[in-house]
Scaffold this motif. Structure first.
Motif, PDB file in Angstrom:
ATOM      1  N   ASP A  16     -14.344  51.989  16.109  1.00 23.84           N
ATOM      2  CA  ASP A  16     -15.576  51.287  15.853  1.00 23.84           C
ATOM      3  C   ASP A  16     -16.159  51.448  14.325  1.00 23.84           C
ATOM      4  OD1 ASP A  16     -15.841  50.833  18.385  1.00 23.84           O
ATOM      5  OD2 ASP A  16     -17.103  52.506  19.041  1.00 23.84           O
ATOM      6  N   ALA A  17     -15.348  52.202  13.668  1.00 25.94           N
ATOM      7  CA  ALA A  17     -15.626  52.270  12.089  1.00 25.94           C
ATOM      8  C   ALA A  17     -14.531  52.132  11.285  1.00 25.94           C
ATOM      9  CB  ALA A  17     -16.378  53.777  11.957  1.00 25.94           C
ATOM     10  N   SER A  18     -14.746  51.322  10.295  1.00 21.77           N
ATOM     11  CA  SER A  18     -13.695  51.040   9.428  1.00 21.77           C
ATOM     12  C   SER A  18     -13.930  50.240   8.048  1.00 21.77           C
ATOM     13  CB  SER A  18     -12.565  49.672  10.308  1.00 21.77           C
ATOM     14  OG  SER A  18     -13.281  48.792  10.292  1.00 21.77           O
ATOM     15  N   SER A  19     -13.121  50.301   7.313  1.00 16.95           N
ATOM     16  CA  SER A  19     -13.554  49.700   6.118  1.00 16.95           C
ATOM     17  C   SER A  19     -12.134  48.710   5.529  1.00 16.95           C
ATOM     18  CB  SER A  19     -13.599  50.645   4.857  1.00 16.95           C
ATOM     19  OG  SER A  19     -12.522  51.488   4.747  1.00 16.95           O
ATOM     20  N   ALA A  20     -12.483  47.872   4.681  1.00 17.02           N
ATOM     21  CA  ALA A  20     -11.597  46.976   4.201  1.00 17.02           C
ATOM     22  C   ALA A  20     -11.924  46.484   2.772  1.00 17.02           C
ATOM     23  CB  ALA A  20     -11.134  45.972   4.947  1.00 17.02           C
ATOM     24  N   GLY A  21     -10.897  46.124   2.083  1.00 21.57           N
ATOM     25  CA  GLY A  21     -11.204  45.469   0.729  1.00 21.57           C
ATOM     26  C   GLY A  21     -10.271  44.543   0.257  1.00 21.57           C
ATOM     27  N   GLY A  22     -10.299  44.121  -0.948  1.00 26.78           N
ATOM     28  CA  GLY A  22      -9.137  43.165  -1.833  1.00 26.78           C
ATOM     29  C   GLY A  22      -9.788  42.025  -1.817  1.00 26.78           C
ATOM     30  N   ARG A  23      -8.864  41.148  -2.140  1.00 24.88           N
ATOM     31  CA  ARG A  23      -9.005  39.619  -2.471  1.00 24.88           C
ATOM     32  C   ARG A  23      -9.618  39.052  -1.234  1.00 24.88           C
ATOM     33  NH1 ARG A  23      -5.358  38.586  -7.199  1.00 24.88           N
ATOM     34  NH2 ARG A  23      -5.006  40.512  -7.828  1.00 24.88           N
ATOM     35  N   GLY A  24     -11.073  38.725  -1.395  1.00 18.56           N
ATOM     36  CA  GLY A  24     -11.773  38.302  -0.437  1.00 18.56           C
ATOM     37  C   GLY A  24     -12.195  39.283   0.695  1.00 18.56           C
ATOM     38  N   GLY A  25     -11.636  40.459   0.717  1.00 20.23           N
ATOM     39  CA  GLY A  25     -12.322  41.497   1.372  1.00 20.23           C
ATOM     40  C   GLY A  25     -12.487  41.371   2.986  1.00 20.23           C
ATOM     41  N   GLY A  54     -19.393  41.667  -5.376  1.00 19.49           N
ATOM     42  CA  GLY A  54     -20.049  41.640  -6.595  1.00 19.49           C
ATOM     43  C   GLY A  54     -20.565  40.098  -6.790  1.00 19.49           C
ATOM     44  N   GLY A  55     -21.696  40.257  -7.563  1.00 13.72           N
ATOM     45  CA  GLY A  55     -22.388  38.929  -7.842  1.00 13.72           C
ATOM     46  C   GLY A  55     -21.821  38.050  -8.504  1.00 13.72           C
ATOM     47  N   ALA A  56     -20.786  38.223  -9.588  1.00 12.15           N
ATOM     48  CA  ALA A  56     -20.216  37.568 -10.235  1.00 12.15           C
ATOM     49  C   ALA A  56     -18.978  36.775  -9.632  1.00 12.15           C
ATOM     50  CB  ALA A  56     -19.945  38.142 -11.527  1.00 12.15           C
ATOM     51  N   ASP A  57     -18.615  37.368  -8.617  1.00  8.32           N
ATOM     52  CA  ASP A  57     -17.413  36.841  -7.737  1.00  8.32           C
ATOM     53  C   ASP A  57     -17.887  35.962  -6.919  1.00  8.32           C
ATOM     54  OD1 ASP A  57     -14.835  36.544  -6.627  1.00  8.32           O
ATOM     55  OD2 ASP A  57     -14.665  38.754  -6.407  1.00  8.32           O
ATOM     56  N   SER A  58     -18.086  34.622  -7.461  1.00 12.25           N
ATOM     57  CA  SER A  58     -18.652  33.572  -6.576  1.00 12.25           C
ATOM     58  C   SER A  58     -17.966  32.968  -5.307  1.00 12.25           C
ATOM     59  CB  SER A  58     -19.001  32.270  -7.288  1.00 12.25           C
ATOM     60  OG  SER A  58     -18.045  31.959  -8.065  1.00 12.25           O
ATOM     61  N   HIS A  59     -16.748  33.127  -5.345  1.00  7.73           N
ATOM     62  CA  HIS A  59     -16.025  32.689  -4.334  1.00  7.73           C
ATOM     63  C   HIS A  59     -16.103  33.680  -3.119  1.00  7.73           C
ATOM     64  CE1 HIS A  59     -12.663  31.043  -1.848  1.00  7.73           C
ATOM     65  NE2 HIS A  59     -12.025  32.139  -1.858  1.00  7.73           N
ATOM     66  N   ALA A  83     -21.366  41.954 -11.081  1.00  7.00           N
ATOM     67  CA  ALA A  83     -20.244  42.798 -10.897  1.00  7.00           C
ATOM     68  C   ALA A  83     -19.241  41.656 -10.558  1.00  7.00           C
ATOM     69  CB  ALA A  83     -20.207  43.757  -9.956  1.00  7.00           C
ATOM     70  N   THR A  84     -17.895  42.017 -10.681  1.00  9.91           N
ATOM     71  CA  THR A  84     -16.574  41.336 -10.144  1.00  9.91           C
ATOM     72  C   THR A  84     -16.026  41.908  -8.886  1.00  9.91           C
ATOM     73  OG1 THR A  84     -15.292  42.486 -11.524  1.00  9.91           O
ATOM     74  CG2 THR A  84     -16.210  40.386 -12.273  1.00  9.91           C
ATOM     75  N   HIS A  85     -15.042  41.401  -8.439  1.00  3.78           N
ATOM     76  CA  HIS A  85     -14.351  41.873  -7.494  1.00  3.78           C
ATOM     77  C   HIS A  85     -13.810  43.260  -7.263  1.00  3.78           C
ATOM     78  CE1 HIS A  85     -10.743  40.340  -8.700  1.00  3.78           C
ATOM     79  NE2 HIS A  85      -9.857  41.342  -7.930  1.00  3.78           N
ATOM     80  N   LEU A  86     -13.438  43.888  -8.323  1.00  2.00           N
ATOM     81  CA  LEU A  86     -12.903  45.412  -8.548  1.00  2.00           C
ATOM     82  C   LEU A  86     -14.106  46.305  -8.951  1.00  2.00           C
ATOM     83  CD1 LEU A  86      -9.695  44.859 -10.235  1.00  2.00           C
ATOM     84  CD2 LEU A  86     -10.180  45.240  -8.035  1.00  2.00           C
ATOM     85  N   PHE A  87     -15.458  45.700  -9.259  1.00  2.00           N
ATOM     86  CA  PHE A  87     -16.653  46.545  -9.657  1.00  2.00           C
ATOM     87  C   PHE A  87     -16.262  47.553 -10.910  1.00  2.00           C
ATOM     88  CE2 PHE A  87     -16.719  46.187  -5.059  1.00  2.00           C
ATOM     89  CZ  PHE A  87     -17.871  45.277  -4.785  1.00  2.00           C
ATOM     90  N   GLU A  88     -15.486  46.946 -11.701  1.00  2.00           N
ATOM     91  CA  GLU A  88     -15.283  47.545 -13.122  1.00  2.00           C
ATOM     92  C   GLU A  88     -16.226  47.505 -14.140  1.00  2.00           C
ATOM     93  OE1 GLU A  88     -10.627  46.759 -13.575  1.00  2.00           O
ATOM     94  OE2 GLU A  88     -11.827  45.172 -13.737  1.00  2.00           O
ATOM     95  N   GLU A  89     -17.310  46.758 -13.922  1.00  2.00           N
ATOM     96  CA  GLU A  89     -18.510  46.988 -14.956  1.00  2.00           C
ATOM     97  C   GLU A  89     -19.237  48.197 -14.784  1.00  2.00           C
ATOM     98  OE1 GLU A  89     -16.836  43.215 -13.753  1.00  2.00           O
ATOM     99  OE2 GLU A  89     -17.901  44.679 -12.696  1.00  2.00           O
ATOM    100  N   PRO A  90     -19.800  48.606 -16.098  1.00  2.00           N
ATOM    101  CA  PRO A  90     -20.381  49.792 -16.114  1.00  2.00           C
ATOM    102  C   PRO A  90     -21.489  50.060 -15.098  1.00  2.00           C
ATOM    103  CG  PRO A  90     -20.168  48.990 -18.337  1.00  2.00           C
ATOM    104  CD  PRO A  90     -19.621  48.012 -17.280  1.00  2.00           C
ATOM    105  N   GLY A  91     -21.365  50.948 -14.210  1.00  2.00           N
ATOM    106  CA  GLY A  91     -22.609  51.271 -13.349  1.00  2.00           C
ATOM    107  C   GLY A  91     -22.147  50.667 -11.806  1.00  2.00           C
ATOM    108  N   ALA A  92     -21.351  49.741 -11.951  1.00  2.00           N
ATOM    109  CA  ALA A  92     -21.076  48.884 -10.578  1.00  2.00           C
ATOM    110  C   ALA A  92     -20.428  49.646  -9.449  1.00  2.00           C
ATOM    111  CB  ALA A  92     -20.382  47.886 -10.767  1.00  2.00           C
ATOM    112  N   LEU A  93     -19.659  50.594  -9.747  1.00  2.00           N
ATOM    113  CA  LEU A  93     -18.924  51.292  -8.715  1.00  2.00           C
ATOM    114  C   LEU A  93     -19.963  52.452  -8.190  1.00  2.00           C
ATOM    115  CD1 LEU A  93     -16.434  51.506  -7.197  1.00  2.00           C
ATOM    116  CD2 LEU A  93     -15.339  53.109  -8.750  1.00  2.00           C
ATOM    117  N   GLY A  94     -20.873  52.910  -9.064  1.00  2.00           N
ATOM    118  CA  GLY A  94     -21.621  53.838  -8.481  1.00  2.00           C
ATOM    119  C   GLY A  94     -22.679  53.090  -7.617  1.00  2.00           C
ATOM    120  N   GLN A  95     -23.143  51.933  -7.890  1.00  2.00           N
ATOM    121  CA  GLN A  95     -24.150  51.024  -6.948  1.00  2.00           C
ATOM    122  C   GLN A  95     -23.123  50.963  -5.556  1.00  2.00           C
ATOM    123  OE1 GLN A  95     -26.074  47.577  -8.624  1.00  2.00           O
ATOM    124  NE2 GLN A  95     -25.329  48.263 -10.449  1.00  2.00           N
TER     125      GLN A  95
END
Length: 119
Positions: A16-25, A54-59, A83-95
């Motif tokens: 009942d608990a899982s996570s996923a990510g990647g292109r499209g996530g 990420g808000g900058a990853d419009s697709h 942020a983009t899809h990898l959350f590489e921007e300063p502070g993004a991954l912390g958020q």
């Protein structure tokens, strides 16, 4: 730090608990699954779901918004501004970590939501 605690939880053991990510996530995968005719799709999902994008990853943002619409109940979409899809921007991954920790505290309980810093 013990990173195996999620597997020991009864809810995780049932799948009942899982996570996923990647292109499209996860959102993209749920939206695509829900669009398939005759298949049990995202609309049948009952597990609390957190979508982080990420808000900058419009697709990918649009895919996640569509997934949220199709899932309906018990889904939260958190958008990390600029942020983009990898959350590489300063502070993004912390958020991302803060949103995830808050979500896990709400759904699994405080004792499992935050990892204690060593030392």
């Amino acid at each position: 730090m013990d990173a195996t605690w999620p597997r020991r939880l009864p809810v995780a053991a049932r799948g009942d608990a899982s996570s996923a990510g990647g292109r499209g996530g996860l959102g993209g995968g749920l939206a695509r699954r829900a669009a398939r005719p005759g298949r049990r799709g995202a609309g049948s999902l009952r597990t609390p779901t957190l979508l982080l994008v990420g808000g900058a990853d419009s697709h990918v943002l649009e895919l996640n918004r569509e997934a949220r619409r199709r899932i309906g109940a018990n889904v939260m979409l958190e958008v990390i501004p600029r942020a983009t899809h990898l959350f590489e921007e300063p502070g993004a991954l912390g958020q991302v970590a803060d949103h995830a920790a808050d979500w896990f505290e709400r759904h699994l309980g405080r004792e499992h939501g935050r990892v204690q810093q060593a030392g």
